[in-house]
Design an enzyme around this catalytic site. Structure first.
Site, mmCIF file in Angstrom:
data_model
loop_
_atom_site.group_PDB
_atom_site.id
_atom_site.type_symbol
_atom_site.label_atom_id
_atom_site.label_comp_id
_atom_site.label_asym_id
_atom_site.label_seq_id
_atom_site.Cartn_x
_atom_site.Cartn_y
_atom_site.Cartn_z
ATOM 1 N N GLU A 98 -7.610 5.758 -28.462
ATOM 2 C CA GLU A 98 -8.604 6.672 -27.909
ATOM 3 C C GLU A 98 -8.584 7.968 -28.716
ATOM 4 O O GLU A 98 -7.625 8.728 -28.654
ATOM 5 C CB GLU A 98 -8.308 6.974 -26.437
ATOM 6 N N GLY B 240 -5.168 1.703 -2.609
ATOM 7 C CA GLY B 240 -4.498 0.445 -2.282
ATOM 8 C C GLY B 240 -4.780 -0.737 -3.190
ATOM 9 O O GLY B 240 -4.203 -1.809 -3.001
ATOM 10 N N ASP C 42 -3.692 5.612 -25.041
ATOM 11 C CA ASP C 42 -4.293 6.822 -24.481
ATOM 12 C C ASP C 42 -4.090 7.997 -25.442
ATOM 13 O O ASP C 42 -3.050 8.107 -26.097
ATOM 14 C CB ASP C 42 -3.615 7.109 -23.138
ATOM 15 N N ASP D 117 0.828 -1.209 0.000
ATOM 16 C CA ASP D 117 0.000 0.000 0.000
ATOM 17 C C ASP D 117 0.860 1.257 0.000
ATOM 18 O O ASP D 117 0.585 2.222 -0.711
ATOM 19 C CB ASP D 117 -0.928 0.010 1.208
#
Length: 635
Positions: A375, A179, A346, A160
């Site tokens: 995209e 997390g 992207d 985490d």
């Protein structure tokens, strides 16, 4: 100083964050005993390569203190040095190897400085996995599950927070890290598979060592390493292999347009032209139309392509051939290393156009059956179609891109369901949008979707109306194209009252052990509407798996009449009596005579309604409730 002689060759020092980064390559610095630079470090990208690739060369970016003026030699073997280039930084050297005909092998590069000191770099040409070049990418028979890894499931709490990374876990902060990780996705592969999804696209998993707002992954600071808060390179490879064993492919999200401002290139830039606008923030216009506008002026085109999104996302100059090659090779490296079934790019249209052609062609040359979706966020089909291979376009641009995201259809579906039916509103917007499919090289290979990670969730876009949601999901899981569903859509997740991306990308219930009251993986705590929605998606996806030939086949639709939009999915067959799927979307309560569809339905055929198994004859009249979505199997 860091002692390279005391550490496994699987680790390299990241000099800017002092973190050991796990690499999957064999890269080793050997300090020569006489006249060698003491305790020096070298990094090489790509960290390994493969014999037998389509392209005959690989260009190594070697990074190390004062390496630019070194001379380079290679030990005996079939790999040879064809070019050596130094740019503006004294710490980068670009070495091009000719590997045509080279077998899988290890070899050594020796880099010698002017004073006679030298460093040695061990490099590997590996053997490719069987069938790598002929791998089959995702396609119309598939259904894609889009995941925000940080918000899906936390399978390993130990990662985490990681030393050296400033952005720490804070689940109360909508823009913070929560997390979720690769292990969390692996732990729930059975859920994804049981729902009927056959591909997983995750938002980027590469390192984003930004001070804050790093969870989304679109500010890359290391192109060759998974962010340790998500896992490791080995964990990503294991995830891909495990998913493949379950019949699920993995699509990697790649960012070619920009990096994160904490990338080491911003501290030591290989060349002065590596970053657009001399490394200073100048915002993009986002006017993608300028690339196609016959009346556009050059400054508008340049400002669109060379402008930055935000100051923390420096815009890359792909016109630099070494940067272009770096990005090409990085994509191929991940396909080979992780066994990918696809790539999502992207902001596809923002990088340099010539580079995009080169990048995509190189990928498709290596993997002719692969799939890449770009995209292009435009609701104008003429602009989205421009980028797909095989489309008719206004210039002679060479695009090899197999697929694009179908934003025009997404907008049309929402508009149709939020509008009253009339001669020029309602379902006519869907009908007219699909009627422009003549613009596309392959409309059945478009990726279609109700929503994604960058827009309000479809349930919210449709006013939290369950009937509208059902009509939208039924349409988008049965019409032409490859459907993509954002995690949580299957349980009616929404973002009422906020269009903040951190809220849109909320945590999936059940992904954290502390979430004991509600678990969408098991169904615990879901209300009746959420359970119904989950089962509806599951049933529609099961239909796709049962009749893959229909979803790889043709779409035939009738113009909307009296608030009813009807279409058929058929196999690529000349047999008019073969199986079909009929879908009827109705805003009004109507009696629908099946004889209206004699071009698609023949006397003697039987229709079975998927929702309840009730059967009808092709000559019957059926009752359609208002705001309904009915699916029939025709035999």
């Amino acid at each position: 100083m860091f002692n390279f002689n005391s550490v496994s060759h699987a680790f390299l020092l990241n000099r800017y964050r002092a973190l050991p980064l796990l690499l999957t390559s064999v890269v080793l610095l050997v300090a020569a005993p006489v006249n060698a630079l003491q305790q020096s470090e070298l990094e090489v990208y790509p960290p390994n390569w493969w014999a037998g690739m389509q392209h005959p060369e690989v260009e190594l970016m070697i990074y190390g203190e004062g390496v630019a003026d070194d001379t380079v030699s290679i030990d005996k073997g079939k790999a040879t040095i064809s070019r050596v280039n130094a740019l503006d930084s004294e710490n980068y050297l670009f070495v091009t190897l000719d590997i045509s005909g080279a077998r899988a092998q290890d070899f050594t590069l020796t880099l010698t400085d002017n004073d006679g000191s030298y460093r040695r770099l061990h490099y590997s040409l590996d053997k490719r996995k069987e069938g790598s070049a002929s791998r089959k990418g995702f396609g119309p028979k598939d259904a894609i599950y889009l995941i925000a890894p940080d918000r899906f499931a936390n399978g390993n709490t130990a990662n985490d927070n990681v030393d050296g990374y400033q952005d720490k876990v804070d689940r109360q902060l909508k823009g913070g890290r929560h997390g979720g990780d690769i292990q969390g996705i692996m732990d729930n592969l059975d859920y994804i598979k049981s729902m009927g999804f056959t591909q997983i696209w995750t938002m980027p998993l590469l390192e984003n060592a930004m001070d804050k707002y790093s969870y989304h992954g679109y500010s890359t600071t290391d192109y060759y390493n998974i962010d340790p808060r998500f896992g490791s390179n080995d964990a990503f490879i294991e995830f891909s292999e495990q998913a493949k064993s379950e019949g699920v492919g993995v699509i990697m999200d790649m960012v070619l347009n920009h990096i994160g401002s904490n990338h080491k290139w911003m501290e030591d830039t290989p060349s002065k032209d590596w970053i657009n606008n001399e490394g200073k923030f100048v915002g993009t216009t986002h006017k993608r139309e300028s690339l196609h506008d016959p009346h556009a002026i050059e400054s508008d085109i340049k400002r669109f392509s060379d402008g930055w999104f935000v100051p923390t996302m420096p815009d890359l100059n792909q016109r630099n051939p070494h940067l272009a090659n770096y990005l090409v090779q990085n994509a191929i490296w991940w396909v080979e290393t992780a066994g990918l079934s696809g790539i999502r790019v992207d902001t596809y249209s923002y990088p340099d156009k010539v580079f995009l052609s080169e990048w995509t062609n190189r990928l498709m040359d290596e993997y002719p059956n692969f799939n890449i979706v770009g995209e292009e966020w435009s609701v104008n089909p003429a602009i989205t179609a421009y980028w797909q291979a095989g489309s008719q376009r206004h210039d002679d641009y060479d695009s090899a891109l197999p697929s694009v995201m179908d934003f025009p259809l997404q907008a049309a579906v929402v508009k149709a369901l939020n509008s009253d039916e009339s001669w020029n509103s309602g379902f006519i917007s869907v009908y007219e949008t699909l009627a422009t499919d003549f613009l596309y090289g392959d409309p059945n290979n478009l990726v279609i979707f109700p929503d994604n990670h960058d827009m309000s969730r479809i349930y919210t876009q449709l006013g939290h109306d369950k009937a509208k949601w059902n009509m939208a999901m039924t349409l988008l899981l049965t019409t032409r194209g490859i459907p993509q569903v954002f995690y949580g859509t299957e349980i009616l997740m929404g973002n009422e009252g906020s269009d903040d991306h951190g809220i849109i990308r909320s945590d999936f219930p059940g992904g954290w052990h502390s979430d004991s009251d509600k678990n969408a993986f098991t169904g615990k705590g879901l209300n009746s509407d959420e359970r119904w929605a989950q089962q509806r998606i599951k049933a529609l996806l099961q239909l796709r798996q049962t009749y893959p030939q229909l979803f790889q086949g043709k779409l035939k639709h009738y113009a909307p009449v009296d608030g009813v939009y009807t279409y058929f999915r058929t196999a690529d067959s000349t047999d008019k009596n073969s199986e079909k799927i009929m879908v009827a979307l109705s805003k009004e309560s109507v009696e629908l005579s099946l004889t209206s569809f004699t071009e698609m339905l023949k006397e003697g055929q039987t229709l079975t309604r998927v929702s309840d198994g009730k059967t009808f004859e092709a000559t019957d009249t059926i009752s359609l409730p208002a705001m309904s979505a009915s699916v029939f199997i025709v035999k």
